[in-house]
Write a protein that holds these residues in place. Sequence first.
Motif: not given
Length: 55
Positions: A8-16
Amino acid sequence: MVIIRAIEMVMGAVLILLSAVMFKWWLEADESILRLVQIALYGIIGIMIILDNWR
């Protein structure tokens, strides 16, 4: 559980990162203001995902 939080942290970083790239494209193209709102929402969702998992 730790693996899911990391994903989920990686998904958040990808969205940013996606919102940053889309903002660059928005500056180069003559897009509407609604596209800018969509880009901002992607960034906000990414930040919220990271903050939610930071606790």
